[in-house]
Design a protein around this motif. Sequence first.
Motif, mmCIF file in Angstrom:
data_model
loop_
_atom_site.group_PDB
_atom_site.id
_atom_site.type_symbol
_atom_site.label_atom_id
_atom_site.label_comp_id
_atom_site.label_asym_id
_atom_site.label_seq_id
_atom_site.Cartn_x
_atom_site.Cartn_y
_atom_site.Cartn_z
ATOM 1 N N GLY A 34 -1.218 -20.038 9.609
ATOM 2 C CA GLY A 34 -0.079 -19.132 9.715
ATOM 3 C C GLY A 34 -0.113 -18.034 8.667
ATOM 4 N N VAL A 35 -0.423 -18.410 7.413
ATOM 5 C CA VAL A 35 -0.483 -17.410 6.337
ATOM 6 C C VAL A 35 -1.604 -16.413 6.584
ATOM 7 C CG1 VAL A 35 -0.950 -17.077 3.877
ATOM 8 C CG2 VAL A 35 0.570 -18.913 4.602
ATOM 9 N N VAL A 36 -2.779 -16.932 6.949
ATOM 10 C CA VAL A 36 -3.929 -16.042 7.199
ATOM 11 C C VAL A 36 -3.635 -15.086 8.354
ATOM 12 C CG1 VAL A 36 -6.326 -15.977 7.987
ATOM 13 C CG2 VAL A 36 -5.636 -17.621 6.240
ATOM 14 N N MET A 37 -3.050 -15.601 9.425
ATOM 15 C CA MET A 37 -2.751 -14.742 10.572
ATOM 16 C C MET A 37 -1.660 -13.726 10.242
ATOM 17 S SD MET A 37 -3.173 -16.795 14.125
ATOM 18 C CE MET A 37 -2.986 -15.213 14.938
ATOM 19 N N SER A 38 -0.693 -14.117 9.413
ATOM 20 C CA SER A 38 0.349 -13.169 9.017
ATOM 21 C C SER A 38 -0.243 -12.027 8.203
ATOM 22 C CB SER A 38 1.428 -13.888 8.199
ATOM 23 O OG SER A 38 2.110 -14.836 8.984
ATOM 24 N N LEU A 39 -1.126 -12.376 7.254
ATOM 25 C CA LEU A 39 -1.777 -11.335 6.453
ATOM 26 C C LEU A 39 -2.694 -10.478 7.323
ATOM 27 C CD1 LEU A 39 -2.654 -13.378 3.228
ATOM 28 C CD2 LEU A 39 -0.758 -11.799 3.578
ATOM 29 N N ALA A 40 -3.380 -11.120 8.262
ATOM 30 C CA ALA A 40 -4.244 -10.358 9.168
ATOM 31 C C ALA A 40 -3.428 -9.410 10.038
ATOM 32 C CB ALA A 40 -5.056 -11.313 10.050
ATOM 33 N N ALA A 41 -2.242 -9.879 10.466
ATOM 34 C CA ALA A 41 -1.376 -9.018 11.277
ATOM 35 C C ALA A 41 -0.932 -7.797 10.484
ATOM 36 C CB ALA A 41 -0.155 -9.810 11.751
ATOM 37 N N ILE A 42 -0.592 -8.025 9.204
ATOM 38 C CA ILE A 42 -0.208 -6.901 8.352
ATOM 39 C C ILE A 42 -1.360 -5.912 8.222
ATOM 40 C CG2 ILE A 42 0.452 -6.239 6.006
ATOM 41 C CD1 ILE A 42 1.936 -8.906 5.813
ATOM 42 N N PHE A 43 -2.573 -6.442 8.038
ATOM 43 C CA PHE A 43 -3.748 -5.581 7.882
ATOM 44 C C PHE A 43 -4.018 -4.794 9.157
ATOM 45 C CE2 PHE A 43 -8.391 -4.937 8.125
ATOM 46 C CZ PHE A 43 -8.556 -4.147 7.000
ATOM 47 N N VAL A 44 -3.939 -5.479 10.299
ATOM 48 C CA VAL A 44 -4.190 -4.801 11.577
ATOM 49 C C VAL A 44 -3.160 -3.708 11.824
ATOM 50 C CG1 VAL A 44 -4.194 -5.113 14.083
ATOM 51 C CG2 VAL A 44 -5.381 -6.749 12.624
ATOM 52 N N LEU A 45 -1.889 -4.018 11.535
ATOM 53 C CA LEU A 45 -0.847 -3.018 11.744
ATOM 54 C C LEU A 45 -1.032 -1.824 10.810
ATOM 55 C CD1 LEU A 45 2.282 -5.320 12.207
ATOM 56 C CD2 LEU A 45 1.068 -4.022 13.963
ATOM 57 N N SER A 46 -1.538 -2.094 9.586
ATOM 58 C CA SER A 46 -1.769 -0.985 8.656
ATOM 59 C C SER A 46 -2.898 -0.085 9.129
ATOM 60 C CB SER A 46 -2.093 -1.525 7.256
ATOM 61 O OG SER A 46 -3.365 -2.156 7.234
ATOM 62 N N LEU A 47 -3.787 -0.629 9.970
ATOM 63 C CA LEU A 47 -4.883 0.173 10.516
ATOM 64 C C LEU A 47 -4.453 0.965 11.746
ATOM 65 C CD1 LEU A 47 -7.894 -2.309 10.227
ATOM 66 C CD2 LEU A 47 -7.292 -0.427 8.702
ATOM 67 N N LYS A 48 -3.224 0.735 12.210
ATOM 68 C CA LYS A 48 -2.702 1.474 13.355
ATOM 69 C C LYS A 48 -1.381 2.141 12.976
ATOM 70 C CE LYS A 48 -4.867 -1.386 16.930
ATOM 71 N NZ LYS A 48 -4.653 -2.201 18.141
ATOM 72 N N PRO A 49 -1.440 3.110 12.070
ATOM 73 C CA PRO A 49 -0.195 3.758 11.640
ATOM 74 C C PRO A 49 0.389 4.643 12.732
ATOM 75 C CG PRO A 49 -2.081 4.892 10.724
ATOM 76 C CD PRO A 49 -2.623 3.678 11.419
ATOM 77 N N HIS A 50 1.677 4.905 12.606
ATOM 78 C CA HIS A 50 2.337 5.799 13.569
ATOM 79 C C HIS A 50 2.072 7.240 13.177
ATOM 80 C CE1 HIS A 50 5.324 7.493 16.247
ATOM 81 N NE2 HIS A 50 5.881 8.103 15.212
ATOM 82 N N THR A 51 1.628 8.038 14.119
ATOM 83 C CA THR A 51 1.386 9.469 13.890
ATOM 84 C C THR A 51 2.017 10.268 15.020
ATOM 85 O OG1 THR A 51 -0.731 9.363 15.062
ATOM 86 C CG2 THR A 51 -0.788 9.053 12.669
ATOM 87 N N CYS A 52 2.420 11.491 14.706
ATOM 88 C CA CYS A 52 3.004 12.353 15.735
ATOM 89 C C CYS A 52 3.056 13.786 15.220
ATOM 90 C CB CYS A 52 4.412 11.885 16.105
ATOM 91 S SG CYS A 52 5.608 12.011 14.763
#
Length: 689
Positions: A486-504
């Motif tokens: 759970g901890v590893v996947m939570s940190l991985a989710a944070i990392f993945v989301l940081s690699l997909k920032p919102h742009t417009c």
Amino acid sequence: MEEAVRCQIKIERPMYEHDQLRKDFDYNKCKSNTCTKCLHFETNFKKILLKTIPVIDWLSHYKWRDNLLPDFIAGFTVAIMHIPQGMAYGLLGNVPPVVGIYMAFFPVLVYFFLGTSRHNSMGTFAVVCLMTGKAVLEHSDPSFLTKSAKVNATSENPAIQSVGDLYSPVEVATAVTFTVALFQLAMYVLRLGIISVLLSETLVSGFTTGAAFQVIASQIKDLLGLRIPRHKGLFVVVNTIRSVVDEISATNVAAVVISAVTIFILTVNNEALKPLIAKRAKFPIPIELIAIVVGTLVSKYCHLEEIYAIRTVGDIPSGLPVPSVPPLSLVTSVLLDGFTIAVVSYSITLSMGLIFAQRLNYEVDPNQELLAQGAGNIFGSFFSCMPFTASLSRSTIQQVVGGKTQIASVVSCFLLLFVLLWIGPFFEPLPKSVLASVIVVALKSMAMQVTHLYKFWKLSKMDALVWLATFLTVVFVSIEIGLLVGVVMSLAAIFVLSLKPHTCLLGSVPHTDLYININRYKGAVEIPGLKIFQYCGGINFATRNMFKSELLRLVNINPQKELEYRRKLTKYADEIDVKEEQSNNEKVAKLQRKINRELRCLILDFSSLSHIDPSGVSMLQVVTDSFQKIDIPIYIAACPEPIYEMIYKCGLVNHKSSIRTFPTVHDAVECALEIFTVNASAISTISRS
């Protein structure tokens, strides 16, 4: 429905660049992030003492006339809950049932002096007891639990003493408690209260739900009256169910009847009677205690153990346990169990404490809670206790019935002392199936958290995957590995989301200084000659290429190709001057269509930029240089001060740089439009002349 009134706001001020704003308003950066802390460091011994032992402070302001009676009532009510839960969860930890009552007495006294939560009811908690029980099963000789003898507080209990190199269940439990205390005190010294943020709401939900299913699976044997081996290691639930299926023919019908009746009565009370009584009375019916008392009396006078072979609780010593040092030689063997229990128990306690503190408007100190739990566990480990933590059900009752402070816990402790000294042996004939039924019904709400998966799936697919992976791993593999996953996947989710920032790209709201997403707001107007690019997130070595690719995609200009087109256009134009050819004319026309004629300035909105590192600054420098080569200046707007300081130190913006920075997007837009106007006037003048 009335229309909302819109106020026309007119702002008149000079146009600022970032450097000028700093000069005009006397910007002064603190030299160190710790300077503020140094200024407020409490050197006064009295303040340090009050902070370390909070009871001295709040007890001196205690309103005895207003709060004593509510605290006494709450303490009495919670004490009644402690008896059945303590005994049931003691068995869950694979230790004698009386250990669960010890846990509601010894460490709770320490928490009274050091804790900062006024409403947490400390003691047993199903998940923590289950995790401790796993360690007990792996490192102890279970035959100790079968040894029973009538003992008093000053005699040696066979279930507690070790023989040779073998450890009793209580010895292993106290070693785990001691190890948990060491980790929590170390976290307190290092000020690591923030570690609890690693356990997100999604992770905690999946973890506790999976643990609830593990607990329920562990109670099937007692519900059915089966005698199956205790499984340890990985895949405990799978192996337990397999053993139950293999031995299903040996089901004790009397145990099943007792379990069914108990579960039915408890469920009817919780689902039907409790809501009705809550409307008329403040105090809940102590149905679990009633079930235990009735079960004990029926078992004793109907001779259920002798006639129907019902498994009972067995020996419960009266009096207090003799203090003894936990087996320190076991500490290294239970380090992993100790660390996971330390983090889980602390996170649960802090989460509950913060809920009540926010609801009732007082403060809970995360680091002080580490000290309170660590010290309580140290003390409890000398008195045959498992690691203690807060219980949601007891804490809620303590607050609902009117409890104001931890005085309620002290009242509960003294009532339980009476039970330990004189009443404990009364419960020896109690059938284990009754305690198993109490556990299963108590965990119903936790098991029903399985419906949270649907909620998380609707909110975020990533969170749903974290929940599902944690839940399945806890249920089918093990609790510790499930927590790690759970901890590893939570940190991985944070990392993945940081690699997909919102742009417009942003457009202007007419006649205002507001700039909003042109793809989501139809009323937003894109300013001719300007592109305003907004980036939400951080720019670092991992995301710098993402920033660059998103910028070029939305602006729809590649500076390198643009520069190449211009060079070719110049080359073909020179050839036309020398020798006119239809093919060259066509090439020139094609290149002219490809070359940008619209974009004259690019503005980067950094208002939502959270972090930038030197790699990110280097990328910005390359991007800026490439755009400037095709005569498109870049402005940086709304840059937070820490970001500005970083790009200034790296040389991106200084007196030698061509990049201009502005405190708001509107300032950057006004500057660009002013330059457009000046250039247009100059071109008009030249054409007329």
